[in-house]
Design an enzyme around this catalytic site. Sequence first.
Site, mmCIF file in Angstrom:
data_model
loop_
_atom_site.group_PDB
_atom_site.id
_atom_site.type_symbol
_atom_site.label_atom_id
_atom_site.label_comp_id
_atom_site.label_asym_id
_atom_site.label_seq_id
_atom_site.Cartn_x
_atom_site.Cartn_y
_atom_site.Cartn_z
ATOM 1 N N LEU A 33 -7.069 -0.829 -2.845
ATOM 2 C CA LEU A 33 -6.363 -1.397 -4.008
ATOM 3 C C LEU A 33 -6.261 -2.919 -3.902
ATOM 4 O O LEU A 33 -6.323 -3.478 -2.801
ATOM 5 C CB LEU A 33 -4.969 -0.781 -4.153
ATOM 6 C CG LEU A 33 -3.918 -0.982 -3.049
ATOM 7 C CD1 LEU A 33 -3.304 -2.364 -3.075
ATOM 8 C CD2 LEU A 33 -2.826 0.054 -3.175
ATOM 9 N N LYS A 34 -6.108 -3.557 -5.081
ATOM 10 C CA LYS A 34 -5.923 -5.007 -5.138
ATOM 11 C C LYS A 34 -4.496 -5.282 -5.571
ATOM 12 O O LYS A 34 -4.032 -4.704 -6.562
ATOM 13 C CB LYS A 34 -6.871 -5.652 -6.161
ATOM 14 C CG LYS A 34 -8.329 -5.387 -5.913
ATOM 15 C CD LYS A 34 -9.201 -6.075 -6.958
ATOM 16 C CE LYS A 34 -9.099 -5.479 -8.373
ATOM 17 N NZ LYS A 34 -9.570 -4.101 -8.540
ATOM 18 N N GLU A 51 -7.711 1.989 2.357
ATOM 19 C CA GLU A 51 -7.256 1.713 0.994
ATOM 20 C C GLU A 51 -8.002 0.498 0.429
ATOM 21 O O GLU A 51 -8.221 -0.472 1.130
ATOM 22 C CB GLU A 51 -5.734 1.451 1.006
ATOM 23 C CG GLU A 51 -5.143 1.202 -0.343
ATOM 24 C CD GLU A 51 -5.581 2.258 -1.369
ATOM 25 O OE1 GLU A 51 -5.378 3.456 -1.139
ATOM 26 O OE2 GLU A 51 -6.135 1.862 -2.411
ATOM 27 N N VAL A 82 0.827 -1.212 0.000
ATOM 28 C CA VAL A 82 0.000 0.000 0.000
ATOM 29 C C VAL A 82 0.863 1.265 0.000
ATOM 30 O O VAL A 82 0.688 2.151 -0.834
ATOM 31 C CB VAL A 82 -0.960 -0.004 1.219
ATOM 32 C CG1 VAL A 82 -1.634 1.350 1.390
ATOM 33 C CG2 VAL A 82 -2.011 -1.089 1.043
ATOM 34 N N ARG A 136 0.711 -14.802 1.744
ATOM 35 C CA ARG A 136 0.107 -14.822 3.070
ATOM 36 C C ARG A 136 -1.283 -15.477 3.004
ATOM 37 O O ARG A 136 -2.110 -15.091 2.193
ATOM 38 C CB ARG A 136 0.025 -13.391 3.632
ATOM 39 C CG ARG A 136 1.395 -12.814 3.945
ATOM 40 C CD ARG A 136 1.317 -11.384 4.422
ATOM 41 N NE ARG A 136 1.225 -10.429 3.343
ATOM 42 C CZ ARG A 136 1.312 -9.098 3.498
ATOM 43 N NH1 ARG A 136 1.489 -8.585 4.684
ATOM 44 N NH2 ARG A 136 1.237 -8.287 2.464
ATOM 45 N N CYS A 152 -5.318 -9.684 3.378
ATOM 46 C CA CYS A 152 -6.426 -8.831 3.825
ATOM 47 C C CYS A 152 -7.664 -9.583 4.306
ATOM 48 O O CYS A 152 -8.030 -9.495 5.471
ATOM 49 C CB CYS A 152 -6.793 -7.863 2.709
ATOM 50 S SG CYS A 152 -5.494 -6.640 2.445
ATOM 51 N N LYS A 161 -14.341 -0.179 5.370
ATOM 52 C CA LYS A 161 -13.306 -1.094 4.859
ATOM 53 C C LYS A 161 -13.599 -2.534 5.302
ATOM 54 O O LYS A 161 -13.569 -3.478 4.498
ATOM 55 C CB LYS A 161 -11.936 -0.629 5.363
ATOM 56 C CG LYS A 161 -10.783 -1.540 5.009
ATOM 57 C CD LYS A 161 -10.511 -1.583 3.525
ATOM 58 C CE LYS A 161 -9.501 -2.665 3.194
ATOM 59 N NZ LYS A 161 -9.274 -2.818 1.769
ATOM 60 N N THR A 175 -5.586 -0.759 7.466
ATOM 61 C CA THR A 175 -6.928 -1.238 7.829
ATOM 62 C C THR A 175 -6.964 -1.441 9.339
ATOM 63 O O THR A 175 -6.166 -2.220 9.877
ATOM 64 C CB THR A 175 -7.230 -2.560 7.097
ATOM 65 O OG1 THR A 175 -7.079 -2.330 5.696
ATOM 66 C CG2 THR A 175 -8.623 -3.056 7.396
ATOM 67 N N LYS A 196 -7.476 -11.754 7.692
ATOM 68 C CA LYS A 196 -7.228 -11.016 8.935
ATOM 69 C C LYS A 196 -8.329 -9.972 9.192
ATOM 70 O O LYS A 196 -8.685 -9.712 10.342
ATOM 71 C CB LYS A 196 -5.842 -10.364 8.905
ATOM 72 C CG LYS A 196 -5.764 -9.057 8.166
ATOM 73 C CD LYS A 196 -4.486 -8.304 8.445
ATOM 74 C CE LYS A 196 -4.325 -7.130 7.507
ATOM 75 N NZ LYS A 196 -5.289 -6.049 7.663
#
Length: 440
Positions: free
Chosen positions: A151-152, A149, A11, A328, A261, A205, A121, A264
Site C-alpha cells: 500500500l501507499k 504489503e 499498515v 520520515r 519505506c 518487496k 518489510t 530504509k
Amino acid sequence: MKICVIGTGYVGLVAGAAFADFGNNVTCVDINEEKVDMLNRGEIPIYEPGLDRIVERNAAKGRLLFSTDILGSVKDRQVVFLAVGTPQGDDGNANLAYLKDAALSVAQGINQLTIVVNKSTVPVGTAEVIQEIFNKNSKEEAIVISNPEFLKEGDAINDFMKPERVIIGTTSERARHIMGELYAPFVRSRNRIIFMDAKSAELTKYASNSFLATRISFMNEIARLCDVVGADVESVRKGMGSDSRIGPKFLYPGIGYGGSCFPKDISAILYLSHKLDTPLHVVESTHAVNDRQKVYLVEKLLSRTKDVKGLTVGILGLAFKPNTDDVREAPAHKIIEKLLSLGAVVRAYDPIAMDNFALEHPQKEGSLTYCKNLYETVTGCDATFLCTEWHELQRPDFAKIHDLMRGNLLFDGRNVWSQSEVAEAGFIMECVGRPTIEAK
Ligand SMILES: NC(=O)c1ccc[n+]([C@@H]2O[C@H](COP(=O)([O-])OP(=O)(O)OC[C@H]3O[C@@H](n4cnc5c(N)ncnc54)[C@H](O)[C@@H]3O)[C@@H](O)[C@H]2O)c1
C-alpha cells in the site's frame, strides 16, 4: 475469520480495518498505550484519507477492537498478522527487534494452530527466523508465512481494498488455503493472489521498492541533464512514458524520494548484497543520486545568490509526499538543515505534517518559524521553495505571493506551478529539469 493484527501503524491499522470491513472479527494490538486509547475513543492516530470512516463503522459493529494485551488478543485466532515497524538499524540493515519482540509475545499467547503472517518489510530469511521463535517458545503449532504489503500512504485504503496483487510466501498448503479465503473478497474481480515461497516473497518487496526508487533517481539525473542542455523534462517524460514498455507512472523528477519505506528498504537490500558479496551497483547509484538530489534546490539558490546568509527562505510542504502526515526521510529535513547551516532564516508550512516535522526540528526564534498558511509563510521571504505538491499549494495566487515576498525567486521542486502565471506575476522560477522562467 478471527484475526489479530499486531501493530496499529500505517499498515496494521489499514489492514485491520479492511479485514473487519469484510466481516472478519479483528483485534488490533499495539504496545503504544496512547495510540490504543485514542483508537478506543474513536480517534485515528495517523492521517490517512478515508480510514476514519472504516474504523468508525467497524468499531461500531463490534468487529474491530483495540487492545494493548497481546497475550489475550492472540488466543482463539486463526490468523495473526505482524505489522510492526522494521526501521533502519545503525548498520543499515532492517532492525528486527520490534518484530522479534512481537513474535515472542504471540508465541507465548496462542492456544491453537495459528497462521502467523509477517506483513512488515523484512530481509530475506526472516520468516525462518520468526518460525524458529515459535518453534522454541510456543506450545501450539504456528505456520509463519510472508505477505509483504504494497500500500501507499495517502491512498492506502484503495490500495488495500483493491490490491494490484497479493503476494503470499509459503509452501504450506493449509496456509495458502486460509490466506486465499481471507483475501478472496479483495480480489473478486480478478484473482491477483500470487503464491510463492517465503524468501521469494520477502525479496519481491525489496526488489519492487528498489526498482521504483531507481526510476525516480533515473529521472532525477535526466532532469539534471535537461537543466544543462536546455531541454524540458516534462516533454521528455511524456515522450518516454508513451512507450508501453516504460509506462507513464513513476517518471516524475523532483527533490528525491523519502518516506518510511524507500530509503530504509534500499539500505537493507544493500546491506544484504554487501554481506553476501553480491553487488547491486544500480541500487547503490540510486541511493547516491537520491542523497544528492535532496539539496538540488539549495544548490540552485546558491548558484543565483552565491551566499544565503541572512536570506529568508519559505518552505512549502514538509511531508515526504502529499496526503500524509509522514515526514520520515522527507527531503524537507535536509533542505532546512542545509539552509540553516548556511545562515538562512526559514519559514515553513505544511497543511498536515507540521506537528510531526516540528518534533525533529522545533521552532527556533530568529531561525525557524512554522506558519499558519502559505501566504503567511512567504511573507518577507527572499526565495520560496515548493517541496510537497499538496493540492492547496499547487495553484496559489502568485500576484498575492509577489506582493508579500521581499524577493522574487521561486523554486518549484515538483514541477507543478504554472509557468505562465508565475512569469505574469513577475517571478524568476527554477524547476527540476525545466527551463528557467524569467519575469515578464
Ligand atoms: N508505511 C507504509 O507505507 C508501508 C507500506 C508497505 C510496507 N510497510 C512496512 O510495514 C511495516 C510497518 O510499517 P508502518 O508504517 O505501519 O509502521 P508504523 O511505525 O506506522 O507502525 C508500527 C506500529 O507497531 C507498533 N509496535 C512496535 N512493536 C510492537 C509490539 N511488540 N507489539 C505491538 N505493537 C508494536 C508501534 O507502536 C507502531 O504503532 C514496516 O516494516 C514497513 O516497512 C510500510
